[in-house]
Design an enzyme around this catalytic site. Structure first.
Site, short mmCIF file in Angstrom:
data_model
loop_
_atom_site.label_atom_id
_atom_site.label_comp_id
_atom_site.label_asym_id
_atom_site.label_seq_id
_atom_site.Cartn_x
_atom_site.Cartn_y
_atom_site.Cartn_z
N LYS A 116 -8.72 -50.72 -14.59
CA LYS A 116 -8.53 -50.19 -13.24
C LYS A 116 -8.86 -48.71 -13.13
O LYS A 116 -9.31 -48.24 -12.08
CB LYS A 116 -7.10 -50.46 -12.76
CG LYS A 116 -6.66 -51.92 -12.83
CD LYS A 116 -7.65 -52.85 -12.16
CE LYS A 116 -7.24 -54.31 -12.30
NZ LYS A 116 -8.27 -55.25 -11.82
N GLY A 165 0.23 -57.78 -9.81
CA GLY A 165 1.55 -57.18 -9.62
C GLY A 165 2.27 -56.79 -10.90
O GLY A 165 3.34 -56.19 -10.85
N GLU A 275 -11.32 -55.37 -3.12
CA GLU A 275 -10.03 -55.39 -2.43
C GLU A 275 -9.67 -53.98 -1.95
O GLU A 275 -9.79 -53.00 -2.69
CB GLU A 275 -8.94 -55.94 -3.36
CG GLU A 275 -9.30 -57.31 -3.92
CD GLU A 275 -8.09 -58.13 -4.31
OE1 GLU A 275 -6.96 -57.67 -4.11
OE2 GLU A 275 -8.29 -59.26 -4.79
N ARG A 292 -15.03 -62.43 -10.08
CA ARG A 292 -14.98 -63.88 -10.26
C ARG A 292 -14.88 -64.54 -8.90
O ARG A 292 -14.77 -63.86 -7.89
CB ARG A 292 -13.75 -64.26 -11.10
CG ARG A 292 -12.46 -63.67 -10.51
CD ARG A 292 -11.22 -64.21 -11.16
NE ARG A 292 -10.03 -63.44 -10.83
CZ ARG A 292 -9.35 -63.52 -9.70
NH1 ARG A 292 -9.74 -64.35 -8.74
NH2 ARG A 292 -8.27 -62.79 -9.50
N ARG A 338 -1.36 -71.46 0.23
CA ARG A 338 -1.25 -71.89 -1.17
C ARG A 338 0.04 -72.69 -1.32
O ARG A 338 1.14 -72.15 -1.16
CB ARG A 338 -1.23 -70.70 -2.11
CG ARG A 338 -2.47 -69.82 -2.04
CD ARG A 338 -2.48 -68.83 -3.18
NE ARG A 338 -3.54 -67.84 -3.01
CZ ARG A 338 -3.91 -66.98 -3.96
NH1 ARG A 338 -3.29 -66.99 -5.13
NH2 ARG A 338 -4.87 -66.11 -3.73
#
Length: 461
Positions: A116, A165, A275, A292, A338
């Protein structure tokens, strides 16, 4: 085109890849743990190879076993799906060294975006907007506090090698930083074997917006607009939709153009998702990139008419993109829920045998699932049972269609979060499109939301 593709994954995404391959005339190889011997992806693939016991590290994360399966079946490509090894640069490199094509970006792209801190640096150099934060990792709480005072509280600590997270802690005042640093670092080590952390400004009411990128090996790059992923719990997405109710046509165009220009500078290839956090003022900031196929890719497929998995396979083979940016149009509205095997109130995983199973149908309804009657939801893997997706001419109709579909969905023998989805879609803030990443927190904390959720539990078959 590839002659045979091995799918290094399980569940609904393995089935999704098998279906795409079948339509492209490609033979498929399923791999499975001993616990997954009766899974649908094993049944529907042309060949199947057992690669180890139930534990992921001994099966779906076992690189030697996966490569052996590819070699004995003479697969000329491997599709990693999402999760597991899908963003593992070393796995992609080993595949290429064994003359097996990895269906995804080049290993250097996986390596760059997998860390990151390096991803933030690359994003900055490529022209993507960033939240104020540390330029690299912070070595201890003292250094973290210095940056926090510079950019202003609240701040958020994040794992450099992380996602989902893990290793993330919000800090609102200096006195809480040392403990948060220790906790985040411990989580990062446990989850990623890497305790490096970085720090950035925390946005109180952000929306989570992501841009879908598609890029070939010949320099052609387009975006397929955005997905809204703000309905999430502990940074795990629960409901996604496209287009986002928060974006104006002007903001959508700007986010898409900035994203494509950045990917062009990085020479990105294959599919990927950038994102962003969108703040209350309509400013957006790079958060991370997923190299991905995403879990939520179906909402983009339904509103653009692009089969993302088939496109991903074609791009990995070296074919040029078959459409241009001006060909991409938004057609109606799509929403995905989901469906997880978990308690709808506590969200605790709920493995077990499904004794009754009936999926919804009708116009504009799609179910991507690996479940069936008498299927056993295993405790070793992610609790995702299926993805329920609807498409309609507008958002209001899509919400009503999803509510109807959720009411038809029958899963007996285990608990699922279907009641949660029914309660969430009934919330006024969701129906108005006026929500952010704290939507679930507010729903569970409010008396009205709790009452609505309990009522949904009672009414769900």
């Amino acid at each position: 085109m590839f002659k045979k593709v091995l799918i290094a994954n399980r569940g609904e995404i393995a089935l999704r890849v098998i279906r795409a391959c079948r339509e492209l005339g490609i033979a498929t190889v399923a791999v499975h743990s001993t616990a997954d011997a009766n899974a649908l992806h094993v049944r529907f693939a042309d060949e199947a190879v057992c690669i180890g016991p139930p534990a992921s590290k001994e099966s779906y994360l076992n690189v030697p076993q996966l490569l052996s399966a590819a070699e004995i079946t003479r697969a000329d490509a491997i599709h990693p799906g999402y999760g597991f090894l899908s963003e593992n640069a070393e796995f992609a490199e080993v595949c290429e060294n064994c003359k097996i094509r990895f269906i995804g970006p080049r290993p250097e792209m996986l390596r760059l975006m997998g860390n990151k801190v390096r991803a933030r640096q690359a994003a900055r150099e490529a022209g993507l907007p960033l939240l104020p934060g540390s330029p690299g990792t912070v070595k201890d709480p003292r250094e973290a506090e210095a940056f926090a005072r510079e950019i202003g509280f609240p701040v958020i600590l994040k794992a450099a090698a992380g996602g989902g997270g893990k290793g993330m802690k919000i800090v609102r005042e200096p006195g809480a930083l040392a403990q948060a640093f220790s906790t985040a670092q411990a989580e990062a080590v446990a989850s990623f074997s890497n305790g490096d952390l970085y720090i950035e400004r925390y946005v109180e009411k952000p929306r989570h917006i992501e841009i879908q990128i598609v890029a070939d090996e010949h320099g052609n790059i387009v975006h397929l607009n955005e997905r809204e992923c703000s309905v999430q719990r502990r940074h795990q997405k629960l409901i996604e939709e496209s287009p986002s109710p928060a974006l104006t046509p002007e903001l959508r165009k700007r986010m898409g153009e900035v994203s494509v220009n950045a990917m062009r500078r990085l020479a990105y290839n294959n599919v990927g998702t950038i994102e962003y956090l969108l703040d209350e003022r309509g400013e957006f900031y790079f958060m991370e990139m997923n190299t991905r196929i995403q879990v939520e890719h179906p909402v983009t497929e339904l509103v653009t008419g692009v089969d993302l998995v088939s496109e991903q396979i074609r791009l990995a083979y070296g074919e040029p993109l078959r459409f241009k940016q001006e060909d991409v149009q938004i057609r109606g509205h799509a929403i995905e829920c989901r469906v997880n095997a978990e308690d709808p109130i506590t969200f605790a995983p709920w493995p077990g045998k499904i004794t009754g199973y009936s999926v919804p149908g009708g116009y504009g309804v799609r179910v991507d699932s690996g479940a069936y009657e008498n299927y056993t939801v295993l405790p070793y893997y992610d609790s995702l049972l299926s993805k329920l997706i609807v498409h309609a001419e507008d958002r209001a109709t899509a919400i009503r269609r999803m509510q109807r579909a959720l009411g038809e969905y029958v899963v007996e023998g285990i608990r699922t979060n279907i009641p949660f989805h029914r309660a969430a879609l009934a919330e006024e803030s969701f129906q108005e499109g006026n929500y952010d990443t704290r939507f679930v927190e507010r729903l569970l904390a409010s008396e009205t939301g709790s009452r609505r959720l309990k009522k949904a539990v009672e009414e769900t078959p």
